[in-house]
Design a protein around this motif. Structure first.
Motif, mmCIF file in Angstrom:
data_model
loop_
_atom_site.group_PDB
_atom_site.id
_atom_site.type_symbol
_atom_site.label_atom_id
_atom_site.label_comp_id
_atom_site.label_asym_id
_atom_site.label_seq_id
_atom_site.Cartn_x
_atom_site.Cartn_y
_atom_site.Cartn_z
ATOM 1 N N ASP A 1 89.976 15.216 75.930
ATOM 2 C CA ASP A 1 89.313 14.151 75.288
ATOM 3 C C ASP A 1 89.841 12.870 75.096
ATOM 4 O O ASP A 1 89.651 11.737 75.496
ATOM 5 C CB ASP A 1 88.806 14.541 73.801
ATOM 6 C CG ASP A 1 87.889 15.499 73.479
ATOM 7 O OD1 ASP A 1 87.717 16.035 72.488
ATOM 8 O OD2 ASP A 1 87.166 15.673 74.457
ATOM 9 N N ARG B 1 85.032 -1.123 72.375
ATOM 10 C CA ARG B 1 84.186 -1.347 71.118
ATOM 11 C C ARG B 1 83.556 -2.907 71.538
ATOM 12 O O ARG B 1 84.600 -3.776 71.665
ATOM 13 C CB ARG B 1 84.920 -1.407 69.857
ATOM 14 C CG ARG B 1 84.275 -0.060 69.257
ATOM 15 C CD ARG B 1 84.511 0.017 67.570
ATOM 16 N NE ARG B 1 84.539 1.222 67.118
ATOM 17 C CZ ARG B 1 83.325 1.659 66.576
ATOM 18 N NH1 ARG B 1 82.352 1.059 66.842
ATOM 19 N NH2 ARG B 1 83.399 3.094 66.089
ATOM 20 N N ARG C 1 84.298 2.294 79.717
ATOM 21 C CA ARG C 1 83.130 1.759 78.920
ATOM 22 C C ARG C 1 83.413 2.003 77.443
ATOM 23 O O ARG C 1 82.579 1.481 76.882
ATOM 24 C CB ARG C 1 82.042 2.488 79.597
ATOM 25 C CG ARG C 1 81.540 1.982 80.771
ATOM 26 C CD ARG C 1 80.439 2.689 81.330
ATOM 27 N NE ARG C 1 80.597 4.045 81.437
ATOM 28 C CZ ARG C 1 79.589 4.904 81.501
ATOM 29 N NH1 ARG C 1 78.432 4.474 81.205
ATOM 30 N NH2 ARG C 1 79.987 6.159 81.594
ATOM 31 N N MET C 2 84.586 2.589 77.143
ATOM 32 C CA MET C 2 84.554 2.854 75.712
ATOM 33 C C MET C 2 85.173 1.767 74.835
ATOM 34 O O MET C 2 85.697 2.046 73.814
ATOM 35 C CB MET C 2 85.568 4.157 75.649
ATOM 36 C CG MET C 2 84.775 5.554 75.778
ATOM 37 S SD MET C 2 83.220 5.613 74.532
ATOM 38 C CE MET C 2 82.063 5.378 75.661
ATOM 39 N N LEU D 1 80.835 10.424 78.232
ATOM 40 C CA LEU D 1 81.179 9.622 76.974
ATOM 41 C C LEU D 1 82.086 10.316 76.075
ATOM 42 O O LEU D 1 82.630 11.406 76.469
ATOM 43 C CB LEU D 1 79.789 10.147 75.749
ATOM 44 C CG LEU D 1 78.454 9.362 76.551
ATOM 45 C CD1 LEU D 1 77.389 10.044 76.090
ATOM 46 C CD2 LEU D 1 78.564 7.779 76.346
ATOM 47 N N SER D 2 82.687 9.693 75.206
ATOM 48 C CA SER D 2 83.943 10.022 74.578
ATOM 49 C C SER D 2 83.336 10.377 73.125
ATOM 50 O O SER D 2 82.376 10.128 72.474
ATOM 51 C CB SER D 2 84.745 9.030 74.263
ATOM 52 O OG SER D 2 85.597 9.285 73.322
ATOM 53 N N VAL D 3 84.035 11.216 72.302
ATOM 54 C CA VAL D 3 83.970 11.521 71.052
ATOM 55 C C VAL D 3 84.985 10.843 70.207
ATOM 56 O O VAL D 3 84.769 10.735 69.000
ATOM 57 C CB VAL D 3 84.398 13.164 70.827
ATOM 58 C CG1 VAL D 3 83.377 13.882 71.278
ATOM 59 C CG2 VAL D 3 85.832 13.307 71.322
ATOM 60 N N ASN D 4 85.680 9.710 70.644
ATOM 61 C CA ASN D 4 86.835 9.326 69.900
ATOM 62 C C ASN D 4 86.698 7.809 70.502
ATOM 63 O O ASN D 4 87.682 7.562 71.435
ATOM 64 C CB ASN D 4 88.050 9.803 69.774
ATOM 65 C CG ASN D 4 88.422 9.789 68.335
ATOM 66 O OD1 ASN D 4 87.917 8.732 67.635
ATOM 67 N ND2 ASN D 4 89.419 10.419 68.058
ATOM 68 N N ALA D 5 85.694 6.857 70.444
ATOM 69 C CA ALA D 5 85.804 5.442 70.951
ATOM 70 C C ALA D 5 87.157 4.770 70.537
ATOM 71 O O ALA D 5 87.300 4.539 69.352
ATOM 72 C CB ALA D 5 84.622 4.858 70.720
ATOM 73 N N ARG E 1 89.933 11.280 78.489
ATOM 74 C CA ARG E 1 88.717 10.446 78.832
ATOM 75 C C ARG E 1 88.786 9.171 78.029
ATOM 76 O O ARG E 1 88.197 8.206 78.686
ATOM 77 C CB ARG E 1 87.622 11.368 78.388
ATOM 78 C CG ARG E 1 86.312 11.066 78.829
ATOM 79 C CD ARG E 1 85.339 11.656 78.233
ATOM 80 N NE ARG E 1 85.667 13.181 78.197
ATOM 81 C CZ ARG E 1 85.144 14.069 77.661
ATOM 82 N NH1 ARG E 1 84.643 14.013 76.412
ATOM 83 N NH2 ARG E 1 85.555 15.224 77.708
#
Lengths: 313, 520, 286
Positions: free
Chosen positions: C274, C286, C283-284, C6-10, C277
């Motif tokens: 980050d 929106r 998958r990031m 997962l990312s912290v910043n989509a 990634r």
């Protein structure tokens, strides 16, 4: 479910055995043996030989392993070469110290971090979110022992609020015990806060984008209800995995913190055992750690379906 | 909760805690140990720290004086027969054990029988059962205050061996120290403190023995003299980490650090509220050469290395001016360290270069092994390398883990090694620790059959003047052979709180807490 | 169960060309600064980092010595600079070794399955359960403390994590249609592995690599702390931090700066990781 547990436990036995064999052999490869270390520069061949015999080191490795395995299966982990204490008792003693710190710290960190991460995800891209993420990243990047040293300096030496060395068991004197535990727990909590916050936030973001959330919102549920009833349980799963990983790893890595704060924990026990070539203690410790690792993984896997019903055991 | 209430609660809580902490501190003297003790059985499972603690609890017939010569302790006098085979000890009258029983020769007999029993696994058995210089043929107790030891050969080291601290000072124990089956329970001795509790890994608690019978002297004299204790409770705390111990001293979590590094001593002594006491001790720091190494078997190269080092300057730097160079294997503080022993190597780079050229040295790399566990040893290697460079010697430092280095020492698998010898309490033992037949004992540094004979003779010889002559001969031969370069004797520096009065470091290095008072 | 990356910043998948996101910028800049510091250190440092000057021991930061001097009188800044080189080099080597061996083993296990997989994973799990620090300590006691000893010890400690990740990727990939297609066409297993599976593992591996770089940096300091890091007089941030402990009260700068640099390096790595990634995780969107 019971079958699942039994299966996993059964599968872990070969792992335990493998680790025992490897550890047994490996530590005897390290040059120097406990007899030599005990006698130091006074080691003449006679006293070496008699000390080795007294420690049971004069048999071949295979024989030694057989003896050890035999006693382990009957519940006796042997006796420490350095302190002559029964290994099982020693390990459990030290483990309770480390475990108390690790569990409390991770619990505290989770209690703070999960809501924080949730909140940050809810208010994604706001100033608050950015602040939380930056804070978490910073915390994640600070070496734990450096933080420990600085806190020790600030609160122990400069301000003299908290003791710098020693340990008192909680059962013996709760008030005093707490003063010795405050700094290590705070250090560890701060260190783990970063990782857990980020993970919680990230998984919540991912979940919030999913269709069923849009569906819930369309149904007319308040944001708070959406968050609480739908987002949290599902987002928690990867965070829960992370917590499991952290717990499993911490027990190996806690040696440094125990050195900084002079705590009689299991990390330091293992490091000291390596330096003193205390074979029985090392073997016992590694067995315990592996067992904990297996148990933690099992627990994590068991609780997973609670959070994500799609996952079958 | 209201902020004010929160602050009030915190303050109240903290003061309660701090109060309970300091209340305990006032009546207990806390001394730091850098490792846990191994057992409470004198001379059986032991190391330096174990001896230090146990010697507060037990006492032997004789003990080391402040100058490391042997003095009387439980015995009031000893008469040695003319041929040196019979030692007649007269015990002091009125000495009590911790359990109230009076000391008699029967107890001495019992204790020695136990020590000499191979089952006990007493460390020093070899010195007394014939494998060493002589054998104790018989021990008898003609009356309650007399014990007679009969040896089979004369042994110049007999009394010194009896006084050895790593034999638990051959402390006399009461039979109730073991249970009905002979299993070790706890030491019931005659010392100024008695054992209260040993919490493994954490601390050892001792308490003042109120019925202690002190010797008639006015003051402490090493491990003998007047050993009256003044502190009620004594706690030895296990603090393995030196930096933590130092921090603890500064924050008043501990009262005495018996052994701080020289650099720490400097800083700590300058701080308000902390005092230090320094004394030379009998440990040696030395550079060992492997005389069987293809390169180093040439004495000229070894001599060149010795001459390239400015021992005095190095020692000044390593010990912050508190110690000075000693190129003799006999420690400064030994009664046998006289004029001849003061001769050493004088730094001479030109001569070193000449010797190297003559020997055909062409810049081949030499390895010096050291470790990080003993900082002074490590620093000595670093400085030696730097100094030797000036003479054109190409030396590499190889840092090993301590256990690994010990293994190499034991097998002689090195070229140069920076090493530290723990104290030996007689000059003959100093020589013995470095001399021997390398075929039999590869760890020995100096293999010279002629000198070996002198060394063995010094062990048998009882007359001090004759022993001195032998030691002088040995030293001069060693300077010629250059099997090693002894650099200096260690110092023991104790650091302690201002409120601790009467604590002194001394050549035998171990902490002594009798005769010490707490000011408040 | 899968662990989602997962990312912290989509960020959206397709964007017009603009400035890279803040975390990439800050992280990247910091990294570049640190790496240049290390490279400069190969050729020049303000003072000789190994030169012992017993007259200037434990001097506080001043105009003469910007970050002070240590217990041997050596300039702290110079030692930090060459320390950067050693610490970063050790981490880089370790990550490369762990990635290489981990990928090979992971791909073999994931693709071949069956007994190979089960055996490899049993060994792998055993290694994973083993506390890395201890394994490293034990290995170093055998090999002897040295740069390459640490690299070896840490690579062995981290390879199992790589194996896990790669195997996971391979397992999910091998069921996909294009793999089936590749087999149907007649490509050998090895070719399929090499040409189709491997490239798709790159993304998660990149992300793992950045995390591992940080872990290695930390582990090296932890090892020094416990007494078996790269031995002095060589300087690494870790052993400088460890050596500063006795002086924490009186010469706090000795411990402050190495720790600070380690933290900075980790911040840089985390931020950059980050950003990486975000870019790589498909998958990031929106």
């Amino acid at each position: 479910m019971l079958r699942f547990i039994a299966q996993r436990l059964a599968l872990s036995v070969p792992t335990l055995l493998l680790i025992s064999v490897v550890v047994f052999a490996l530590i005897r490869f390290i040059p120097g043996d406990p007899a030599l270390l005990m006698l130091g520069d006074m080691a003449d061949p006679q006293s070496l030989a008699s000390t080795r015999a007294a420690l049971g080191l004069d048999h071949s490795i295979g024989v030694q392993f057989a003896y050890w395995l035999q006693s382990v299966l009957s519940g006796d982990l042997g006796v420490s070469i350095t302190s002559k204490q029964p290994v099982l008792e020693l390990i459990l003693d030290r483990f309770s110290v480390s475990a108390s710190i690790v569990l409390v710290a991770v619990l505290l960190a989770a209690l703070i971090a999960v809501p924080a991460g949730l909140f940050a995800a809810w208010k994604q891209d706001s100033a608050l979110d950015l602040g939380l993420v930056t804070g978490a990243t910073l915390l994640l990047s600070i070496p734990s022992f450096w933080l420990g040293l600085l806190l020790l300096y600030a609160f122990g030496i400069k301000l003299n609020w908290l003791p710098v060395v020693g340990y008192v068991p909680f059962a013996q004197n709760p008030a005093e015990a707490v003063t010795y535990l405050v700094l290590p727990i705070v250090t560890l909590t701060l260190v783990e806060l970063g990782a857990i916050t980020r993970m919680a936030r990230a998984s919540t973001i991912e979940v919030l984008r999913l269709e069923y959330i849009a569906h819930a919102r369309a149904k007319g549920l308040s944001e708070r209800a959406v968050l609480w009833r739908h987002a949290l349980p599902n987002a928690f799963a990867p965070t829960w995995t992370l917590i499991g990983l952290i717990l499993g790893n911490l027990l190996g890595g806690i040696a440094v913190l125990e050195t900084v704060f002079t705590l009689p924990g299991i990390g330091r026990l293992m490091v000291d055992a390596i330096y003193a070539r205390d074979y029985p203690v090392l073997q016992g410790c590694l067995l315990l750690i592996t067992f904990i690792y297996v148990a933690v993984n099992l627990l994590v896997d068991l609780l997973y379906p609670l959070f994500d019903p799609r996952v079958k055991l | 909760m209201h902020t004010f209430t929160r602050i009030a609660l915190t303050l109240g809580f903290s003061s309660f805690v701090l109060g309970s902490l300091s209340a305990e501190a006032a009546s207990t003297l806390r001394v730091a140990l850098n490792a846990d003790i191994r057992s409470t059985d004198p001379g059986v499972n032991r190391d330096e720290n174990t001896d230090a603690v146990v010697l507060h609890i037990v006492e032997g017939l004789v003990a080391y004086r402040e100058d490391a010569s042997v003095g009387m302790l439980l015995a009031s006098k000893v008469e040695v027969s003319a041929e040196g085979l019979e030692y007649r000890f007269t015990l002091r009258d009125g000495v009590k054990f911790h359990n109230g029983a009076a000391l008699t020769s029967a107890d001495v007999l019992w204790t020695w029988k136990r020590y000499l029993d191979p089952q006990t696994q007493w460390r020093c058995l070899a010195d007394f059962d014939g494998r060493g210089v002589a054998k104790v043929a018989d021990i008898s107790a003609p009356d309650p205050l007399t014990v007679v030891f009969t040896l089979d050969k004369p042994n110049g080291l007999f009394l010194a061996q009896m006084a050895r601290s790593d034999c638990g000072g051959t402390g006399i124990l009461h039979p109730s120290s073991v249970d009905a089956n002979g299993k070790w329970q706890a030491p019931i001795g005659t010392g100024p403190f008695k054992l209260v509790e040993w919490k493994p890994g954490q601390y050892v608690d001792l308490q003042r023995f109120t019925d202690y019978s002190a010797r008639p002297e006015t003051a402490t004299d090493g491990y003998t003299g007047n050993k009256q204790a003044f502190i009620e409770n004594l706690r030895f705390m296990v603090i393995p980490d030196a930096a933590s111990a130092k921090a603890a001293l500064q924050s008043k979590g501990v009262d005495v650090l018996p052994d701080v590094t020289v650099m720490d001593a400097h800083e700590l002594g300058a701080l308000p509220g902390i005092k230090t006491s320094s004394s030379a001790n009998m440990s040696l720091n030395a550079l060992l050469f492997q005389t069987r190494d293809p390169l180093l078997k040439d004495v000229r190269i070894r001599r060149a290395i010795a001459l390239s080092l400015d021992s005095e300057q190095m020692v000044q730097a390593l010990t912050e001016g508190t110690s000075h160079a000693n190129n003799s294997v006999v420690p400064d503080t030994s009664p046998y360290h006289k004029t001849v022993q003061k001769q050493g190597y004088k730094a001479n780079i030109e001569e070193a270069k000449r010797l190297l050229k003559e020997a055909g040295y062409n810049g081949q790399p030499l390895k010096i092994i050291t470790n990080k566990r003993y900082q002074s040893v490590f620093d000595m290697a670093v400085l030696s390398q730097a100094m030797a460079q000036a003479a054109g010697l190409n030396i590499d430092i190889e840092t090993l883990e301590w256990g690994t280095q010990l293994e190499r020492y034991q097998s002689g698998a090195y070229q140069i090694m920076a090493f530290s010898y723990s104290a030996r309490f007689d000059a003959a033992l100093n020589f013995e620790s470095v001399m021997g037949d390398k075929n039999q004992q590869p760890r020995k540094v100096w293999d010279n059959p002629l000198a070996q004979g002198w060394m063995l003779e010094s062990m048998r010889e009882i007359v001090p003047v004759k022993r001195q002559a032998l030691f002088d001969q040995l030293h001069q031969q060693m300077l010629a052979d250059v099997p090693m370069v002894v650099m200096y004797n260690g110092s023991t520096v104790g650091a302690f709180q201002d409120r601790v009065e009467g604590y002194r470091s001394w050549p035998i290095a171990k902490p002594r807490l009798w005769g010490v008072k707490l000011a408040d | 169960m899968t662990v989602s990356l997962l990312s912290v910043n989509a960020t959206p998948a397709r964007r017009p060309l603009r400035w890279p996101p803040a975390n990439a910028l800050i992280g990247g800049t910091l990294l570049v600064l640190l790496i240049s510091m290390a490279l400069v250190g190969v050729f020049w440092t303000p003072y000789d980092p190994l030169k012992i000057d017993l007259l200037s021991r434990l001097k506080a930061p001043s105009a003469l010595h910007w970050l002070g001097t240590d217990e041997f009188g050596r300039d702290v800044l110079s030692r930090l600079i060459i320390g950067a080189r050693t610490s970063l080099w050790i981490s880089l080597l370790t990550v490369c070794l762990a990635l290489f061996f981990g990928s090979v083993i992971g791909m073999l296990a994931g693709y071949l399955r069956g007994w190979t997989d089960r055996l490899l994973m049993m060994i792998n799990d055993a290694l994973l359960a083993f506390p890395g620090i201890l394994m490293a300590l034990g290995l170093m006691a055998i090999i002897g403390a040295s740069q390459y000893g640490i690299v070896l010890a840490l690579s062995i400690a981290y390879t199992p994590s790589v194996v896990r990740v790669v195997r996971g990727s391979v397992l999910s990939l091998r069921e996909r249609e294009f793999i089936e297609a590749s087999r149907v066409i007649g490509n050998s297993e090895f070719y399929t592995l090499y040409r189709h599976i491997a490239p798709n593992c790159v993304a998660p591996l990149c992300v793992l690599a950045t995390s591992m770089f940080g872990w290695t940096l930390l582990s090296e300091s932890a090892l020094s702390f416990l007494g078996l890091g790269v031995p002095p007089p060589a300087a690494t941030w870790g052993n400088m931090l460890a050596a500063s402990r006795p002086y924490i009260a009186n010469a706090t700068w000795l411990g402050l700066f190495p720790g600070l640099f380690i933290a900075l390096a980790l911040v840089a790595i985390n931020l950059f990781g980050d950003a990486l990634r975000d870019r790589l995780d498909p998958r990031m969107s929106r």
